[in-house]
Design an enzyme around this catalytic site. Sequence first.
Site: not given
Ligand code: KET
Length: 460
Positions: A188, A269, A305
Amino acid sequence: MASSLLSLASATPSAPLSFHGIREGKSNLGGINKEKTSTFIKAKSFGRICMVVASNVSRFEGITMAPPDPILGVSEAFKADNHELKLNLGVGAYRTEELQPYVLNVVKKADKLLLEKGENREYLPIEGLAAFNKVTAQLLFGADKPVIKQQRVATVQGLSGTGSLRLAAALIERYFPGAKVLISSPTWGNHKNIFNDAGVPWSEYRYYDPKTVGLDFEGMIADIKAAPEGSFILLHGCAHNPTGIDPTPEQWEIIADVIQEKNHVPFFDIAYQGFASGSLDADAASVRMFVARGMEVIAAQSYSKNLGLYAERIGAINVVCSSPEAAARVKSQLKRIARPMYSNPPVHGARIVANIVGDSALFNEWNTEMEMMAGRIKNVRHKLFDSLSSKDKSGKDWSFVLKQIGMFSFTGLNKAQCDNMTNKWHVYMTKDGRISLAGLSLAKCEYLADAIIDSYHNVS
Ligand code: KET
């Protein structure tokens, strides 16, 4: 360089320089009016002494434009495009078949209950809402598991997955100076930023093999083995982002063996619990297996999500320790890190999660909705595969689309091909070739297949 000027301009209470005059550059203040940019001067009168402080507006002129974020920047570009066929497959955010954002019914119900209760808006404690911290650890590790009963988990509510990862990164920086974090290649996009900003050194382990469009398991194991003893190994608990490729249960066991042998610390994660398979328990199996071995584990959770609480910023950092005393000490230090960063976390999302998990009817409803969301993504995956296979006559094997799991498909398209997807087809995606299937509808699969086939075969 910014200039500042302190002038004891007058011994009389009335300031001799009019503010207007100074702004016009009419004053005679040691050449500051020669500056190319206009100079802003504040005049303050302190009794008989007039103090004039000048600060040059070019102070921020040297700051360069930051590049757009590789993921969230895609949504900004999408908004600016007026084409009717445009498609946003950038950010990993669930959409309905009509491509609209989705608020879970169970969240609406929990919201209504909270409104009726009319709870106060006092600050939460630094570690967050106690009821949330309790259920979030139970959801991840299993409510009936010894680690929970023995109170060996330090859980602190974080600002969703990102903020929780950032807290863990700060803990590593403070208590394990020089220790390295190993992250998968690719990963990511924000992982590198998080560790860079926390001042934690990182390197990559092999993960994706473009030849097989699968896991480079041997490379992964070799790189984890070669890492300095006591490294932190960042693992995606399920639904690896961006590849959609997870180790098999047998491979997870071998990964755990190597991590244990090398005294590394597994650092999970887990942002997609329930989204990979539709089952919260099945998606937590990797984390639980490491914990069952008696290992110390770090795990960052997100409810963006699986509960669609993206903007509520709700998640947690969990540190599994070998004793309840160590867990209490770790928690105290996590709080110490959080306090000057953001003081204490927001309450609303925490209450939603705590209420849903704490009520069996709501909890069951959540599981049903999560299955529905995971199911819609699986349907889209199949339709995309069918469209690619039937339209593309070149004999290329598109079955990787079916093998990948979670929200994303890693298409293998290079940057130029991704540019073609966007510039010619108005399909917005990240430049690493990832598409979010959560942003795709069955109705748009054929169009997307045309775009992918064109980009793959006609752009090198
Ligand atoms: N870890 C992974 C692997 C991940 O894909 C995301 C978010 C997060 C943590 C963090 O999400 P949060 O909303 O802070 O709980 N991924 C999507 C959004 C982003 O990039 O912020 C994405 O990959 O599209």
